[in-house]
Design a protein around this motif. Structure first.
Motif, PDB file in Angstrom:
ATOM      1  N   LEU A  30     -27.834   1.248  -5.433  1.00 41.07           N
ATOM      2  CA  LEU A  30     -27.863   2.540  -4.761  1.00 41.07           C
ATOM      3  C   LEU A  30     -28.278   2.407  -3.301  1.00 41.07           C
ATOM      4  O   LEU A  30     -27.819   3.174  -2.443  1.00 41.07           O
ATOM      5  CB  LEU A  30     -28.802   3.494  -5.502  1.00 41.07           C
ATOM      6  CG  LEU A  30     -28.788   4.966  -5.070  1.00 41.07           C
ATOM      7  CD1 LEU A  30     -27.395   5.570  -5.186  1.00 41.07           C
ATOM      8  CD2 LEU A  30     -29.779   5.771  -5.905  1.00 41.07           C
ATOM      9  N   GLY A  34     -25.963   3.916  -0.546  1.00 35.85           N
ATOM     10  CA  GLY A  34     -26.510   4.929   0.338  1.00 35.85           C
ATOM     11  C   GLY A  34     -26.458   4.496   1.790  1.00 35.85           C
ATOM     12  O   GLY A  34     -26.175   5.314   2.677  1.00 35.85           O
ATOM     13  N   HIS A  38     -24.600   6.386   4.718  1.00 36.85           N
ATOM     14  CA  HIS A  38     -25.416   6.811   5.850  1.00 36.85           C
ATOM     15  C   HIS A  38     -24.775   6.386   7.173  1.00 36.85           C
ATOM     16  O   HIS A  38     -24.839   7.130   8.167  1.00 36.85           O
ATOM     17  CB  HIS A  38     -26.811   6.206   5.730  1.00 36.85           C
ATOM     18  CG  HIS A  38     -27.761   6.683   6.780  1.00 36.85           C
ATOM     19  ND1 HIS A  38     -28.276   7.963   6.796  1.00 36.85           N
ATOM     20  CD2 HIS A  38     -28.286   6.056   7.869  1.00 36.85           C
ATOM     21  CE1 HIS A  38     -29.077   8.100   7.841  1.00 36.85           C
ATOM     22  NE2 HIS A  38     -29.097   6.960   8.493  1.00 36.85           N
ATOM     23  N   LEU A 169     -27.436  11.329  -6.025  1.00 39.03           N
ATOM     24  CA  LEU A 169     -27.328  10.588  -4.773  1.00 39.03           C
ATOM     25  C   LEU A 169     -26.046   9.767  -4.722  1.00 39.03           C
ATOM     26  O   LEU A 169     -25.405   9.648  -3.668  1.00 39.03           O
ATOM     27  CB  LEU A 169     -28.547   9.704  -4.581  1.00 39.03           C
ATOM     28  CG  LEU A 169     -29.880  10.453  -4.460  1.00 39.03           C
ATOM     29  CD1 LEU A 169     -31.028   9.470  -4.286  1.00 39.03           C
ATOM     30  CD2 LEU A 169     -29.853  11.450  -3.314  1.00 39.03           C
ATOM     31  N   LYS A 170     -25.661   9.194  -5.853  1.00 39.46           N
ATOM     32  CA  LYS A 170     -24.408   8.436  -5.899  1.00 39.46           C
ATOM     33  C   LYS A 170     -23.218   9.351  -5.619  1.00 39.46           C
ATOM     34  O   LYS A 170     -22.278   8.979  -4.896  1.00 39.46           O
ATOM     35  CB  LYS A 170     -24.256   7.755  -7.258  1.00 39.46           C
ATOM     36  CG  LYS A 170     -23.079   6.809  -7.350  1.00 39.46           C
ATOM     37  CD  LYS A 170     -23.060   6.076  -8.688  1.00 39.46           C
ATOM     38  CE  LYS A 170     -24.152   5.031  -8.784  1.00 39.46           C
ATOM     39  NZ  LYS A 170     -23.988   4.157  -9.970  1.00 39.46           N
ATOM     40  N   ALA A 173     -23.061  10.018  -1.893  1.00 42.30           N
ATOM     41  CA  ALA A 173     -22.617   8.844  -1.150  1.00 42.30           C
ATOM     42  C   ALA A 173     -21.118   8.618  -1.317  1.00 42.30           C
ATOM     43  O   ALA A 173     -20.399   8.379  -0.330  1.00 42.30           O
ATOM     44  CB  ALA A 173     -23.404   7.614  -1.611  1.00 42.30           C
ATOM     45  N   ALA A 200     -30.698  13.047  -0.281  1.00 42.74           N
ATOM     46  CA  ALA A 200     -29.258  13.220  -0.076  1.00 42.74           C
ATOM     47  C   ALA A 200     -28.904  13.076   1.394  1.00 42.74           C
ATOM     48  O   ALA A 200     -27.803  12.618   1.742  1.00 42.74           O
ATOM     49  CB  ALA A 200     -28.813  14.585  -0.602  1.00 42.74           C
ATOM     50  N   GLN A 202     -30.076  10.954   3.306  1.00 41.07           N
ATOM     51  CA  GLN A 202     -30.010   9.518   3.576  1.00 41.07           C
ATOM     52  C   GLN A 202     -28.908   8.847   2.756  1.00 41.07           C
ATOM     53  O   GLN A 202     -28.775   7.626   2.759  1.00 41.07           O
ATOM     54  CB  GLN A 202     -31.364   8.879   3.268  1.00 41.07           C
ATOM     55  CG  GLN A 202     -32.478   9.423   4.159  1.00 41.07           C
ATOM     56  CD  GLN A 202     -33.852   8.911   3.770  1.00 41.07           C
ATOM     57  OE1 GLN A 202     -34.101   8.590   2.613  1.00 41.07           O
ATOM     58  NE2 GLN A 202     -34.743   8.844   4.743  1.00 41.07           N
ATOM     59  N   HIS A 203     -28.122   9.662   2.050  1.00 41.85           N
ATOM     60  CA  HIS A 203     -27.021   9.142   1.234  1.00 41.85           C
ATOM     61  C   HIS A 203     -25.720   9.871   1.545  1.00 41.85           C
ATOM     62  O   HIS A 203     -24.905  10.120   0.666  1.00 41.85           O
ATOM     63  CB  HIS A 203     -27.358   9.269  -0.262  1.00 41.85           C
ATOM     64  CG  HIS A 203     -28.418   8.315  -0.717  1.00 41.85           C
ATOM     65  ND1 HIS A 203     -29.744   8.498  -0.411  1.00 41.85           N
ATOM     66  CD2 HIS A 203     -28.344   7.152  -1.442  1.00 41.85           C
ATOM     67  CE1 HIS A 203     -30.454   7.501  -0.931  1.00 41.85           C
ATOM     68  NE2 HIS A 203     -29.632   6.677  -1.551  1.00 41.85           N
TER      69      HIS A 203
END
Length: 271
Positions: A30, A34, A38, A169-170, A173, A200, A202-203
């Motif tokens: 991750l 991420g 980003h 988060l995945k 991204a 989120a 940062q992703h």
């Protein structure tokens, strides 16, 4: 997965394929995923995180065009300045190019159109990667045809009854990496814990969406609505510079960036 090839594509702006998207969903790293997302969000927005004080109106993708325009017109009179067209796995995509073009042409001046995708997960069931990738790619094709959207909002709730924080988060991204022809990706803070919403950013996300109250006790506001200062704190605590925008993502007010004496990273989340 050919990580080097995906890094090359993401770095050069080359379009990722369906197979790339599914491979990214299958990636267990991750931090790498991420970081890649980003880089892309930074290319679009630098260190800025956007927010808007106006309200949004959610309309299902299958809603009749005339009905959707009528809803948007009425909502605009009440202060809603963004129509969010929501798709899910059961959406009939055949008529959507016509719908988006008609909405863009007919919406009241100052009302913007955003794309939302509702992904399913939780309650013992994991998020289905192929279905998520397919939704994002269909929206990407729709954007190719119409150029109708400035903003994409993945709708995936985390918490005990929803997806895990890692799944959320995945999803952000992969959406940022795949949906290359939309400028902005927003995390709706009302769907997530504050920590997940911060992560989120940062992703791949470069905006926090959700109703903002000028006053915690303002009449008609939800009890859990964030004040403007709450939102500014969330953004600054994640290391970004807040910017209030209008519906065309023109910056109305660029706020001060993070205070170096405050914590620089969000608190741990459930994964």
């Amino acid at each position: 997965m050919d990580a080097a090839d995906i890094e090359r594509k993401a770095g050069s702006g080359e379009r990722l394929t369906r197979e790339d998207g599914i491979a990214l969903y299958g990636c267990d790293d991750l931090a790498w995923l991420g970081g890649l997302a980003h880089q892309v969000r930074t290319r679009h927005s630098g260190d800025t995180v956007y927010f808007a004080a106006h309200r949004s109106l959610d309309v299902a993708a299958g809603t009749d065009v005339e009905e959707a325009v009528a809803l948007a017109t009425g909502a605009a009179a009440d202060g809603s300045l963004e129509l969010r067209l929501t798709t899910d796995a059961g959406t009939d995509w055949s008529g959507l190019p016509h719908t988006v073009r008609e909405l863009r042409a007919a919406l009241p001046d100052g009302v913007e159109l955003s794309a939302c995708a509702m992904h399913y997960g939780g309650a013992g069931a994991s998020v289905d990667p192929a279905a998520c990738v397919e939704q994002v790619l269909r929206l990407r094709e729709l954007q190719d045809e119409t150029g109708g959207f400035r903003l994409f909002v993945p709708l995936l709730q985390d918490g005990p009854r929803g997806a895990t924080g890692a799944e959320v988060l995945k999803t952000f991204a992969v959406a940022r990496l795949l949906f290359d022809n939309v400028a902005h990706v927003a995390a709706d803070w009302a769907l997530h814990t504050p920590q997940t919403a911060q992560l989120a950013l940062q992703h791949g996300a470069d905006e926090l969406a959700g109703q903002v109250a000028d006053d915690a006790g303002e009449a008609g506001q939800p009890a859990d609505a964030l004040t403007r200062e709450d939102l500014l704190d969330l953004i600054r605590d994640t290391g970004f510079r807040p910017a209030e925008r209008d519906t065309r993502h023109t910056v109305l007010h660029a706020h001060e960036g993070p205070d170096p004496e405050r914590r620089e990273t969000p608190q741990p989340m459930r994964v």
